[in-house]
Each structure stands twice: as C-alpha cells, then as structure tokens.
Design a protein around this motif. Structure first.
Motif, PDB file in Angstrom:
ATOM      1  N   GLU A 271       0.830  -1.212   0.000  1.00 16.61           N
ATOM      2  CA  GLU A 271       0.000   0.000   0.000  1.00 16.61           C
ATOM      3  C   GLU A 271       0.867   1.267   0.000  1.00 16.61           C
ATOM      4  OE1 GLU A 271      -3.471   2.107   2.766  1.00 16.61           O
ATOM      5  OE2 GLU A 271      -2.547   0.208   3.396  1.00 16.61           O
ATOM      6  N   LYS A 272       1.899   1.266   0.834  1.00 10.37           N
ATOM      7  CA  LYS A 272       2.783   2.431   0.921  1.00 10.37           C
ATOM      8  C   LYS A 272       3.490   2.682  -0.406  1.00 10.37           C
ATOM      9  CE  LYS A 272       6.770   4.163   3.527  1.00 10.37           C
ATOM     10  NZ  LYS A 272       7.767   3.848   4.600  1.00 10.37           N
ATOM     11  N   LYS A 275       1.125   4.253  -3.147  1.00  9.75           N
ATOM     12  CA  LYS A 275       0.549   5.566  -2.867  1.00  9.75           C
ATOM     13  C   LYS A 275       1.453   6.671  -3.408  1.00  9.75           C
ATOM     14  CE  LYS A 275      -2.549   4.946   1.072  1.00  9.75           C
ATOM     15  NZ  LYS A 275      -2.779   5.245   2.511  1.00  9.75           N
ATOM     16  N   GLN A 276       2.670   6.298  -3.763  1.00  9.20           N
ATOM     17  CA  GLN A 276       3.619   7.261  -4.305  1.00  9.20           C
ATOM     18  C   GLN A 276       3.312   7.558  -5.779  1.00  9.20           C
ATOM     19  OE1 GLN A 276       7.848   6.394  -2.547  1.00  9.20           O
ATOM     20  NE2 GLN A 276       6.960   4.448  -3.168  1.00  9.20           N
ATOM     21  N   TRP A 281       7.960   4.426  -8.067  1.00 12.94           N
ATOM     22  CA  TRP A 281       7.700   3.006  -7.835  1.00 12.94           C
ATOM     23  C   TRP A 281       8.988   2.190  -7.987  1.00 12.94           C
ATOM     24  CZ3 TRP A 281       2.754   2.421 -11.347  1.00 12.94           C
ATOM     25  CH2 TRP A 281       1.679   3.050 -10.712  1.00 12.94           C
ATOM     26  N   THR A 296      -5.575  -0.663  -6.476  1.00 16.69           N
ATOM     27  CA  THR A 296      -4.631   0.310  -5.939  1.00 16.69           C
ATOM     28  C   THR A 296      -3.574  -0.319  -5.034  1.00 16.69           C
ATOM     29  OG1 THR A 296      -6.126   0.776  -4.094  1.00 16.69           O
ATOM     30  CG2 THR A 296      -6.297   2.189  -6.046  1.00 16.69           C
ATOM     31  N   ASP A 298      -4.057  -1.594  -1.942  1.00 16.23           N
ATOM     32  CA  ASP A 298      -4.276  -1.448  -0.503  1.00 16.23           C
ATOM     33  C   ASP A 298      -5.290  -2.444   0.050  1.00 16.23           C
ATOM     34  OD1 ASP A 298      -6.470  -0.374  -1.747  1.00 16.23           O
ATOM     35  OD2 ASP A 298      -6.653   1.361  -0.414  1.00 16.23           O
ATOM     36  N   ASN A 612     -12.057   0.356  -5.370  1.00 17.39           N
ATOM     37  CA  ASN A 612     -11.266   1.586  -5.441  1.00 17.39           C
ATOM     38  C   ASN A 612     -11.460   2.318  -6.762  1.00 17.39           C
ATOM     39  OD1 ASN A 612      -9.517   2.382  -3.153  1.00 17.39           O
ATOM     40  ND2 ASN A 612      -8.838   0.262  -3.257  1.00 17.39           N
TER      41      ASN A 612
END
Length: 825
Positions: A271-272, A275-276, A281, A296, A298, A612
């Motif tokens: 997830e972290k 999110k960027q 990546w 996504t 997460d 999502n």
C-alpha cells in the motif's frame, strides 16, 4: 429412453454459522479496533473463530503485537543452507534459482533473485530457471539440470518446489551440482540427498511457521543470510515483503501465525509503495498490473482478484512464465509496461478458456452416475492443461466431491522427456502416452494422500492436501478412477457429506447494514484466506433491481465469452438498495420479476468489499435462490446440544466398557489425544453421522492415562531400536514403533527425522499399508562426535515429546464441559 442412472440432486445446502453473542468485555475490546462502529459483527466472527481473549485478539489484529519466528527454528538445515550459499558467494561460484510458474513460485523466485542478488552479481554469477508449464510441468527435471550444468552452475537453490524430486537431485549430484531446497509441499518419507532442505512440513503442525508458502520460506532463507552476513546486503530486507504478501495470499495456505504476520506487514508495504507517484515506484511492473486490473494495492482482494490471477495466467496460456520475474523485479518502466500488458491479455484469454472447459466438463458429468461417485475423474484430449486446476476447483465446490481433470492430448511436447529417459535407459519398450492434469479437494479430504496411494499407476505427482498435479499413462485412467474412488469409499464409508455441495454464511445482515461501518468491522479480520475465510453475509428476503450483464473485454478492447452481472440489492430495511456484482453469471441467473421485482423474494450470500476504481462499497454475490418454504438454512452448532459426550476415561477397566446397546452406533475415542485436532477428528465423525442416522450422535471418551517414560528415555530407546535393527537388518512398522515408544505418529516423524541427523539411513516399504509400512534402518555415519551439547534435532524431538505428555495429561483430566465449549459443540 436413456439407460443412464438417475442423477443426484445437486442443490446446494446452505449452512449458517451459530449467531453467538460474545461477552460484553470482549465486544468492548473489539470496538477499540473498529473505528467507532458497534463492532458486534466483528466480535461475533472473531469469537466463532477461536479469538477469545485480549492477548490473542491483539496479536491477530495488529502485527506489531506478534513475535515472528526466527529462521533459526529451521535448525541445522537453515544453518547448512546459509553456510553453503556464503561459501559459494566468497568463492565466486555460479548459482541458479529453480522456481515454479504459479504466483507463489514466481514471487519466490523474485524474492531469491532480489535477495541473493545482494550476495551474487545478477546475470553473471546468479541466474534463474522457471520450468515451462506445458512441456516440463512442476519440479526439477533432468533436461533443465543438464542445461544449467553446461552453464557452469555448481549450486541450485529451489523455491516452492523440489521436495519430492529424488531422481533429479541424484542426477544433479552426479554432475557435481549441489542442491538446496526451499519448499512447502508434502514431503517424501526419505530425506533427499541435498545440502539442506528448508520445508516447514518438518515442523510440528501447531508450529507458527508450519503453513508458510513457498515465497515465505524463500524469505526466511534471505532473512537468515541477512542475519549471518549483515554487512554485505545494501537493500533493506523489508523491500521483499510486498512480494511475500502476493505469494502468500495467492497460494492455498492457511493465513495464521507467521503466515498472517508476513501477509499483514507485506500488504502495508504494498500500500505504501503504490501511494507514491509512479515515477517513484520500485516495482513499476507491479504498479502497471494494478492499473490494468483497476486496483490500488491497498486491499487483499487486489491480490486475490487482481495480481495473483494475472501472474498465474501467463503460464496457463503460454506455458513459459519466466518473463514474470522480470515484470516484478525490473526497474525499466517501458519494459515493465509491455510485460504487464502481456500478462493482462493472458488473463483475459484464461477467463474465456476456463469458461469453455467448465461447460464441456459439465456436459461429461451428465453421463456419469454421480450417486456412486466419490472422486470425479474426467479427461479430454482438447482441454488445455493450464486451466484444469481452476476448473477442477469449481467442479469440486459445485458438486461437493474431490475432482481430477486430465488432458490426453497425444501430441504434448512433455512426452519428450519420457522418451529421452526411455532411450537413455536402452529399453526397447514403447513409451506410454501420458495424460496430465490437476486435482482439487473439498471437505478437508487429503487429496495428495489419495493420489499418492495410487502411485503405482502414475508417472509423476506432487502437491499438498487440497491441490495436486499428476500425470499417468492414458491406459491407466480407468484403473486409476476405480482405485481412487474405492480408496476414498473405504476411508469414509457412507458417513460423509460428499456429493452435498455446501455454502456457508457467517453472519446475517440487512441491506441497511451494508456500507462503511460494516466494512470497517470486517476489515479487521483481513487478510482472509484458508483458516480465516472472508466473512460471508446472508441477506434474507431480498430482491434485485437494475440487473444487467456485460462481457469482459481484454486490453485490446475485444469482448470475451466471460461475463459479469451488475445489480442493486434491496430489502424492507432500505429504499435505496446497495450495488453489487456477480462474476461469471448472466442476469438471467438472478431471480426477478420485471413487473414487480419485490415479488421475487430471494435469499443471498455475498461478501462485502470496496471498489477503489468506482470509489464505492459493493457486494460480491456468491449464491442466490428464491425463497421457498421447503428450503432450509441449517444452523450448525447452535445453542441446542447436537452431540452427546460420555466420559469413560480413567475408569480402571483397561479400556473395556460395560455392555450397553445404546452405544452400538457411538464413536469411540480409545487413544488419548495429543492435540485438539486429534480430538476433533472423532467429534467431527460423530457430527457427520447425524446426517445419515438422523439422531443425536454419541462420542465415548474411552482412554486412560498411560504410564509414559520420560522424553529422554524415549529418545534413547528410539536410537537403541534403530541400532538393533541396523545390525539385524530386520524391519518394524510405524504402528509397532509408536506402540513401543508410546508416542503419536506425528512425534514419530520428528523422531525419524532426528535419526537422519544422527547418521541413520531410513527406508520404507511402500507396498505395505501406511500403518504397516516396514521401516528399516542402516547407520551410515556416526555424527555423535560432532554433536554439541545443545544439539538442535534431539532437543527438538524431546520438546515434542514433552508437549505430547503435557497434552495427554491434560486430555485425561479436562472436563467434558470444556471439550464441548472449545470444540463449539
């Protein structure tokens, strides 16, 4: 007029878990994790699943409260593996990773590629090999080993494979190649001749790492290397955890203990990462896969319904999945974009192919007498081997029977390996035409053992209790079908639930309950999987509106035969309804009346998820049926008593019970259990009998406390027996050994493994039945001189014996009321 016998009625039986209200103190503790919602559904589910105290709850929900196992718990095997790899690195040897082509095998290979890449220069001293699903199948093979030998490879490290490849390992050894196995599949009786084998199946079943998947075992090896040589790696170990989460969730392993912990922290890293901004990546291929499947990263379902199927689809459609390693590890964005598109296209083709094979298999089932069938075995020369496991799983669930699907295409390139082997042996015999396929289980039946018992009819097989792969001569298919059905019939008799497809609901909700609050509650159970399934919601007396379906499109825009149906579900609790989707079904599969939808009252079972892409909560429909007064929803283990337990423990009668005709149909437990799993086998057998006898089942506890010697004495006695039999050449059965040592079959496995560390070679007569298997011992080395005071294998065996003694004493004294409560009778 058809001569076929009448078919079974395969209407699915709906079962509802007990709607137990947990104690107030427990509900209050759960509410601390549910973001202000009532927490009552989550508390009910957790209580049902055995999470019934604050400490266990805290470890289950928050990985920060869980203490993960050390790689050192694999003992000397892990130490030997680390020492050999570090020696190879320091001496400049060339090392190959031998992986597998499914999601667990691909992510395992990626973990080793990135992890070992910190110790070896990639592509020059480190390479990887992924077998072709169509031409090589799972596991090591001679042709691939020969190719690696020509490249100068001196060490092979397997992942997610290799535990049963004795002949291939011997071939590698003959070529001067050492082998380290990391795997999680079922073990053979003999330890393979390898430098080290790291497989959690050597651990006790209640060990926190017992259910590790292939990727998690590979991660534990890299973790051990990082601990042994902390100054060498430059990349943080944690950067591998996203891959670990993908492999764990995509594979058929129980997500508990270390499995759950690794999946939880891996999902947080996933997830972290995504999110960027895409330019940041580390795994652009993985990010592009998520974009293509409109996820996504997460949610656990982003893996189970998105990433996992796409990785698996590549080998199912193309056979060769080696580029998936590049897809998940390369930093070149343009290359990753291209490879991700190929994986997406393969998944679309897989969906269409799977639908077609399922329809053909069901046509064949119409010609079989399913009333006498315990194991479904079907074959067809046109079926693609790549989707047989998926379709077998669908049929097993729908028809309630273990299912094996085979393809008998006589032009398969995979036959070349058999022909080469025949030619090299100098035999003039005709090479048999092989059928290949996949098997899937149901109702917790150990399908791997069923298949293994027919090994004399097979060419190759491998897998684990719920899923297996196999090949066999085409002419053996009728014999195999008869034998495996007879085997299962003998095991379970007529007291079983085979042939009764079951679907289970965990909680009852109304449409008004659906949405954010309920989602937050159920989310604390994630990640879900085997042993902790996604909560399934029963919605009664509902109806459907705005029902429509569309065909799935691939990423080129072409419509496929695979479909999905959208709907809005309503009941009397809500005027607005709630959106949902039913994959693989047409709108006609949902009961409805065009003039007045509310007149078509239904019961539905579904899971709740968050989309999502659409930014909405939605139901994923699993089953639906019209309300009918004759249909019942069975409530299992409800407040009423469904099982009678009679206590004849420690009665001083030496196991002899008073004559009592009322006990004629009772289930007797005569051997003192050493775990709750052992005890529950008898309880479950009794519960199954009520569906046949339609009366309250009875279990009789008829065991006594045994005068068991001390663990050290048992250990020494085992060594003495092995020494004696080594000198005489005589054999002994497993049953005789267990009785002589007063230990369980499980403890015996640990004891036999200990003997291999002490220099004994152990052989098994496979022609005998499992309990009567003749075991012979031969001392080939005396390792006592090198054993330290705290020698791990012996300590481990003694610890297992001590644990057994504790449980025997416990189960001889525990009140019946506790047995009823813990087992949820």
């Amino acid at each position: 007029m058809s001569d076929l016998p009448p078919q079974k009625n395969f209407e699915i039986e709906w079962i509802l878990q007990p709607q137990i209200e947990p104690p107030t103190w427990f509900l209050e503790q759960v509410q601390a994790y549910t973001s202000g919602s009532s927490g009552r559904y989550a508390a009910q589910l957790l209580w049902q699943r055995g999470i019934q105290d604050g400490a266990t709850l805290a470890k289950f929900i928050d990985p920060q409260n869980f203490k993960p196992s050390s790689p050192s718990e694999f003992g000397w095997e892990m130490q030997w593996a680390v020492e050999r790899i570090l020696h190879a690195a320091s001496s400049g040897e060339k090392v190959a990773i031998w992986g597998d082509f499914d999601a667990d095998g691909i992510t395992s290979t990626c973990v080793l590629w990135d992890g070992l890449g910190e110790f070896f220069p990639q592509n020059t001293k480190l390479t990887y090999y992924i077998p072709n699903r169509f031409t090589e199948s799972h596991g090591l093979n001679v042709a691939g080993i020969d190719r690696l030998a020509k490249e100068g490879i001196s060490l092979i490290v397997t992942c997610d494979t290799g535990s049963t490849n004795l002949a291939e390992i011997n071939h590698a050894n003959e070529l001067g190649i050492d082998v380290i196995i990391t795997d999680h599949h079922t073990l053979l009786d003999d330890r393979p001749p390898v430098v080290a084998i790291i497989n959690p199946r050597y651990l006790p079943p209640d060990h926190s790492m017992f259910y590790l998947s292939g990727v998690a075992v590979a991660y534990k090896l890299i973790e051990a290397l990082y601990l042994a040589a902390p100054n060498i790696p430059q990349a943080p170990l944690e950067q591998l955890l996203d891959l670990v989460a993908i492999g764990l969730i995509a594979d058929l392993v129980e997500l508990k203990g270390d499995c759950r912990y690794l999946a939880q922290i891996g999902l947080k890293h996933l997830e972290k990462e995504f999110k960027q901004h895409p330019s940041q990546w580390r795994r652009p291929g993985l990010g592009r896969l998520l974009e293509l499947c409109k996820k996504t990263g997460d949610r656990p379902t982003d893996i189970s319904f998105g990433i996992g199927p796409r990785i698996n689809a590549v080998s199912r459609i193309h056979g060769d999945a080696a580029f998936c390693v590049e897809l998940l590890t390369s930093r070149e964005r343009n290359l990753c974009q291209k490879l991700a598109s190929e994986a997406e296209l393969a998944n679309a083709r897989r969906q269409e192919l799977q639908k077609n094979v399922l329809a053909q298999a069901k046509t064949k089932l119409e010609k079989i007498d399913l009333s006498t069938t315990k194991v479904i075995v079907l074959e067809d020369p046109q079926w693609s081997v790549g989707v047989l496991g998926l379709v077998a799983g669908q049929i097993a669930q729908e028809y309630g029977c273990p299912t094996i699907l085979l393809t008998t295409d006589q032009t398969q390139e995979s036959l070349e390996n058999s022909r080469d082997a025949m030619r090299s042996s100098g035999s003039g015999e005709t090479t048999p035409v092989l059928a290949r396929g996949s098997a899937r289980s149901v109702h917790q039946i150990d399908l791997y053992q069923l298949v293994k018992n027919q090994a004399h009819l097979l060419d190759r097989f491998g897998g684990h209790p719920l899923a297996a792969g196999l090949s066999l001569p085409v002419e053996n298919i009728p014999l195999f079908t008869e034998a495996i059905n007879r085997e299962l019939r003998q095991q379970i008799g007529e007291i079983n639930r085979l042939g009764i497809p079951i679907i289970q609901a965990d909680i009852i909700c109304q449409v008004a309950d659906l949405g954010l609050d309920l989602f937050r509650e159920l989310k604390i159970l994630e990640p879900c999987g085997m042993g902790n399934p996604s909560p399934q919601i029963l919605i009664k007396n509902c109806w459907f509106e705005r029902v429509w379906n569309e065909k799935v499109k691939d990423n080129t825009g072409r419509k496929l035969g695979y479909i999905k149906t959208y709907f809005n579900i309503k009941d009397d609790s809500s005027d607005s309804g709630f959106p949902g989707i039913w994959w693989g079904h047409y709108k006609e599969d949902i009961p409805q009346k065009a003039e007045n939808p509310s007149q078509a009252l239904c019961d539905a079972i579904a899971t709740l998820d968050y989309n999502n892409y659409k930014k909405q909560y939605e139901l994923r429909l699993i089953a639906v049926r019209e309300v009918n007064e004759t249909r019942q929803i069975t409530v299992v283990n409800s407040g009423s008593k469904v099982l009678q337990i009679l206590d004849y423990r420690n009665n001083g009668l030496g196991g002899e019970l008073p004559v009592d005709e009322s006990l004629d149909s009772a289930i007797f437990i005569r051997q003192c259990p050493t775990s709750w799993e052992d005890l529950e086998q008898g309880l479950k057998l009794a519960l199954d009998s009520q569906f046949i006898n339609h009366k309250l089942p009875v279990v009789v506890l008829a065991y006594d406390a045994d005068n068991i010697p001390q663990p050290q004495e048992i250990c020494q006695k085992l060594i003495t027996i092995a020494d004696h039999l080594s000198h005489t050449g005589a054999s002994i059965s497993r049953q005789e050994l267990c009785q002589e040592l007063t230990i369980s079959d499980r403890a015996l496995d640990i004891g036999l493994n200990t003997l291999t560390f002490l220099g004994f070679q152990i052989s098994f007569n496979q022609e005998a039945s499992e309990l009567e298997t003749g075991i012979t011992f031969r001392r080939i080395a005396d390792k006592k001189a090198t054993i330290t005071a705290n020698y791990f294998p012996i300590d481990y065996f003694i610890a297992a014996l001590q644990e057994e003694q504790f449980y025997r004493q416990y189960f001889c004294q525990v009140p019946v009321s506790t047995i009823e409560a813990i087992a949820q009778i």
